[in-house]
Design a protein around this motif. Sequence first.
Motif, short mmCIF file in Angstrom:
data_model
loop_
_atom_site.label_atom_id
_atom_site.label_comp_id
_atom_site.label_asym_id
_atom_site.label_seq_id
_atom_site.Cartn_x
_atom_site.Cartn_y
_atom_site.Cartn_z
N PHE A 70 -18.77 -18.48 23.48
CA PHE A 70 -20.08 -18.21 23.35
C PHE A 70 -20.46 -17.06 22.57
O PHE A 70 -21.62 -16.44 22.51
CB PHE A 70 -20.82 -18.15 24.85
CG PHE A 70 -20.66 -19.39 25.54
CD1 PHE A 70 -20.47 -20.73 24.87
CD2 PHE A 70 -21.06 -19.51 27.00
CE1 PHE A 70 -20.15 -21.68 25.77
CE2 PHE A 70 -20.93 -20.52 27.47
CZ PHE A 70 -20.47 -21.67 27.12
N GLU A 71 -19.43 -16.61 21.71
CA GLU A 71 -19.99 -15.60 20.78
C GLU A 71 -21.00 -16.09 19.64
O GLU A 71 -21.97 -15.15 19.61
CB GLU A 71 -18.83 -15.43 19.75
CG GLU A 71 -18.65 -14.16 18.85
CD GLU A 71 -17.50 -14.03 18.08
OE1 GLU A 71 -16.45 -15.11 17.83
OE2 GLU A 71 -17.22 -12.93 17.74
N ASP A 72 -21.03 -17.20 19.12
CA ASP A 72 -22.08 -17.61 18.40
C ASP A 72 -23.30 -17.94 18.80
O ASP A 72 -24.36 -17.60 18.59
CB ASP A 72 -21.49 -19.12 17.80
CG ASP A 72 -20.35 -19.13 16.86
OD1 ASP A 72 -20.02 -18.09 16.39
OD2 ASP A 72 -19.85 -20.39 16.74
N PHE A 73 -23.19 -18.45 20.29
CA PHE A 73 -24.44 -18.61 20.94
C PHE A 73 -25.18 -17.20 21.35
O PHE A 73 -26.39 -17.13 21.14
CB PHE A 73 -24.20 -19.30 22.46
CG PHE A 73 -25.10 -19.31 23.44
CD1 PHE A 73 -26.50 -19.87 23.17
CD2 PHE A 73 -24.90 -18.44 24.71
CE1 PHE A 73 -27.26 -19.94 24.26
CE2 PHE A 73 -26.03 -18.61 25.70
CZ PHE A 73 -27.04 -19.28 25.42
N ARG A 74 -24.35 -16.24 21.45
CA ARG A 74 -24.65 -14.95 21.75
C ARG A 74 -25.71 -14.50 20.44
O ARG A 74 -26.75 -13.74 20.46
CB ARG A 74 -23.98 -13.77 22.09
CG ARG A 74 -24.48 -12.45 22.42
CD ARG A 74 -23.34 -11.55 23.06
NE ARG A 74 -24.21 -10.28 23.46
CZ ARG A 74 -24.25 -9.97 24.75
NH1 ARG A 74 -23.59 -10.66 25.64
NH2 ARG A 74 -25.12 -8.73 25.15
N ARG A 75 -25.19 -14.67 19.31
CA ARG A 75 -25.39 -13.98 18.05
C ARG A 75 -26.82 -14.66 17.71
O ARG A 75 -27.65 -14.11 17.34
CB ARG A 75 -24.44 -14.26 17.05
CG ARG A 75 -24.52 -13.27 15.81
CD ARG A 75 -23.66 -13.70 14.75
NE ARG A 75 -23.58 -14.91 14.21
CZ ARG A 75 -22.71 -16.02 14.30
NH1 ARG A 75 -21.50 -15.47 14.94
NH2 ARG A 75 -22.77 -17.13 13.99
N ASP A 76 -26.80 -15.98 17.86
CA ASP A 76 -27.90 -16.84 17.46
C ASP A 76 -28.21 -17.88 18.51
O ASP A 76 -27.78 -19.19 18.26
CB ASP A 76 -27.54 -17.27 16.01
CG ASP A 76 -28.53 -18.38 15.35
OD1 ASP A 76 -29.67 -18.46 16.08
OD2 ASP A 76 -28.25 -18.99 14.42
N PRO A 77 -28.92 -17.46 19.56
CA PRO A 77 -29.03 -18.70 20.57
C PRO A 77 -29.98 -19.90 20.18
O PRO A 77 -29.53 -20.87 20.49
CB PRO A 77 -29.77 -17.91 21.62
CG PRO A 77 -30.40 -16.57 21.12
CD PRO A 77 -29.50 -16.42 19.73
N ALA A 78 -30.70 -19.67 19.20
CA ALA A 78 -31.59 -20.93 18.69
C ALA A 78 -30.59 -21.82 17.55
O ALA A 78 -30.75 -23.08 17.53
CB ALA A 78 -32.82 -20.39 17.66
N GLY A 79 -29.82 -20.90 16.99
CA GLY A 79 -28.93 -21.96 15.99
C GLY A 79 -27.70 -22.46 16.38
O GLY A 79 -27.25 -23.55 15.95
N HIS A 80 -27.32 -21.96 17.84
CA HIS A 80 -26.01 -22.37 18.21
C HIS A 80 -26.24 -22.62 19.92
O HIS A 80 -25.77 -21.91 20.79
CB HIS A 80 -24.80 -21.36 18.41
CG HIS A 80 -24.57 -21.24 16.89
ND1 HIS A 80 -23.62 -22.14 16.36
CD2 HIS A 80 -24.85 -20.36 15.81
CE1 HIS A 80 -23.31 -21.77 14.99
NE2 HIS A 80 -24.10 -20.79 14.87
N PRO A 81 -27.42 -23.38 20.06
CA PRO A 81 -28.09 -23.71 21.63
C PRO A 81 -26.51 -24.28 22.31
O PRO A 81 -25.71 -24.92 21.66
CB PRO A 81 -28.98 -24.69 21.46
CG PRO A 81 -28.78 -25.35 20.13
CD PRO A 81 -28.16 -24.39 19.40
#
Length: 770
Positions: A570-581
Amino acid sequence: MSPTLLRYPTLSHWGAYTALVRDGKLIGCEPFAHDPAPSPMIHAMPAMVHSPLRVAKPAVRAGWLRNRGAPERRGSDTYVEVEWDHALKLVHEELARVRAEHGAAAIFGGSYGWASAGRLHNAMTQTHRFLYAGGGCTDQVGNYSWGAAQFLLPHVIGTYTPLTGKVTDWNSVASHTDLVLAFGGMPLRNAQVIAGGAGEHTTQYWLGRLAERGARIAIVSPTRGDMPTGVKADWIPIRPNTDAALMIAMAYELLESNRHDAHFLDTYCTGFDRYAAYLRGDTDGQPKSAEWAQAICGIPAAVIRELAFAASACRTLVNCTWSLQRAHRGEQPYWASIALAAMLGQIGQPGGGFAFGLGSINSAGNPRVDAAVPELPSGRNPARRSIPVARIADMLLHPGESYRFNGTERVYPHIRLIYWAGGNPFHHHQDLNRLQQAWTRPETIIVHETWWTPTARRADIVLPSTTTLERNDIGASSRDRYVFAMHRALPAQGASRSDFDIYRDLAALGGYEQAYTEGRSERQWLEHLYEGMRARWRASGTLPEAPDFDDFWAQGYLALPHPHRDFVLFEDFRRDPAGHPLATPSGRIELYSERIEGFGYADCPPHAAWLAPSEWLGADTAGRWPLHLITSQPASRLHSQLDPAPLSAAGKIRGREPVLIHPADAHPRGIAEGDIVRVHNARGACLAGAIVEESVMPGVVVMSTGAWFDPADAALERHGNPNVLTADVGTSQLTQGSSALSALVEVERWAGALPDVRAFDVPVAAATEE
Ligand SMILES: Nc1nc2c(c(=O)[nH]1)N[C@H]1C(S)=C(S)[C@@H](COP(=O)(O)OP(=O)(O)OC[C@H]3O[C@@H](n4cnc5c(=O)[nH]c(N)nc54)[C@H](O)[C@@H]3O)O[C@H]1N2
Ligand SMILES: Nc1nc2c(c(=O)[nH]1)N[C@H]1C(S)=C(S)[C@@H](COP(=O)(O)OP(=O)(O)OC[C@H]3O[C@@H](n4cnc5c(=O)[nH]c(N)nc54)[C@H](O)[C@@H]3O)O[C@H]1N2
Ligand SMILES: [Mo]
């Protein structure tokens, strides 16, 4: 001059090795040169391959030949050996008869089990291909390993891929984690195996790296045996099945001391306010304090608080072994661990957040680039029926009855024929006396086996399968860096054949050989599977060009490059929660699930909660059955596989599986080290050999699974198979997983004469065709 020594590369679930063959016999196994910590299990192979327990010829149960309506003798009957043509005709006619009279769903072809390494000769996949191509069957979903979590996690985090080993990887943990909260421990015993096979055993190495950095490892487990060997760790004994209470109390203490990460909870989670209300006791009047949890899990409140505060002060990984969810209400500790990690606010950061299965299996958290492995498709099941895997006895005993599963209402099919290859339900299922009852219901049971396992000797028709060493294959696991050429090292032993060859001939009798084989021979399949992988590597644009098939085959193996960067869940989700929901309804981590609320299951509320399991040390029945039985994975075999070999036999006490018992429980019962004991409860009893040790908590006894089931009768199992004691109930209506780890028992010294173990007798009457 002695015959030449021949060397063949191969792979097993317990590691890669070179088979050393002389004069047509396997004489030794040499570990793969790049494996830093090979498992001793590979040395069990010569005894297994040349074992007198091999199924030598197709065999039919004598009682079934005489009278197909007499299934109660399954398990005690003898077998008549027949020629292949005869056996295949019987199988073909039975399949055709059941399909015609009752429809495809009357055949149960779930065929759950680990079988052997090798992507082509995977017995379960081949069984599915064969049965699907012939019209379909009732199948199964999920597994015994992490069945509860598989159906819970998608509601909470939108995926169950962390269970497949894709968790924040070991390099990230070894480089960044300061504190590992290891619920269920990290026993190296379990890191010997990987489904599909391991080129390298790395868990020991990563634990060493972690320890070198001075990280703290807190092992929360009922047994000290779950401590990793060779590194320093704290042991925090916990009453079995109470981890959810501990985690919930840690969450409460974080909340009350304002140590929770409110920003993380606001940004990345949904439902924290409702979970907080539960923690505070707004909903039930019970604040979930450390004192509250102490009374449930037996850990002093001060220790609970210290753990929670320590976790909030450094980079912490909350890891749960898979065992935690293989228990009644096993969803709760998993959900509570995610909630705890969310409150710590480190999900998506290197070495932080939550993980599952580090220490359950060699594959979890293995750093590995994403790369396809050869994959044999099973095709589509035209019958479109399935059950949750651990509900098999319910299905057989209750045809036509309805049950709930993950938001659906379903009806059990009426099974007339069971077809199994590559699994041992009389190892893996709970409450084996109940399964024996259920097993009398079908008209016909067909099993492919290599050895006379407890399941083989409960079948009507047994077809002998080869071992991996008797066929060519490709081995790989999605979480291991290597792809292996598995060379045939030996001729087929006895009259055995590969599952693929058996199914091809059966499909030919049914007129669908082409659909089953797609026109390919073994060799053509291997090339086809390999080329499929090679094409996907090429399409990735990042992976190296794989050699062509012949070069790969000659080379014996292929290694993937090491990954350039660590995988952090969930690295991507943390960086960009809207872009990687996340793939949850809210796109966030659901600490409260409206979807689960909508199902209205009292046994799985919409947020993590402490729900007392049916059997635990705080249960009403704990007076009568005062000991909690833990059935863990065996150190010297894979489930029931390799049990007849010397390695497994060496661990037994007078031929019985050991039971670990604390001196405070052993002494009042007059039990001394090495005594034979009877472990029993209302479901059954088995014999075991006592090991009296302080390594288990008082009130807890531990047995490994996998001793071949050997009932004298429903009242006594002679060999130490603990599944006569475990409970066959679903984890909850949400997930219907196995509750293997929720069982209470009593133990007494066995004063009677010691009956012989008969599990390793061969049940073939006479080598004559009837
Ligand atoms: N009480 C309790 N019970 C448990 C567990 C627990 O923790 N506690 N753990 C559970 C878990 S996680 C699992 S995964 C299951 C494991 O349960 P299983 O996977 O059913 O156990 P195995 O002993 O691996 O059975 C595999 C069988 O396949 C056969 N076999 C191997 N290769 C071939 C082949 O090429 N062809 C054919 N036809 N047969 C082959 C082997 O001889 C063996 O009998 O057990 C579950 N049961
Ligand atoms: N050598 C070997 N390794 C194996 C296998 C094998 O057969 N042999 N099987 C493989 C398979 S298929 C699987 S799925 C994995 C399973 O991996 P796990 O499920 O993690 O393995 P287990 O040995 O069942 O459980 C690990 C430890 O959890 C502890 N435990 C049990 N109940 C509780 C509890 O309520 N709370 C806490 N805190 N701890 C508890 C037990 O002491 C146990 O030793 O193992 C794999 N590894
Ligand atoms: Mo498993």
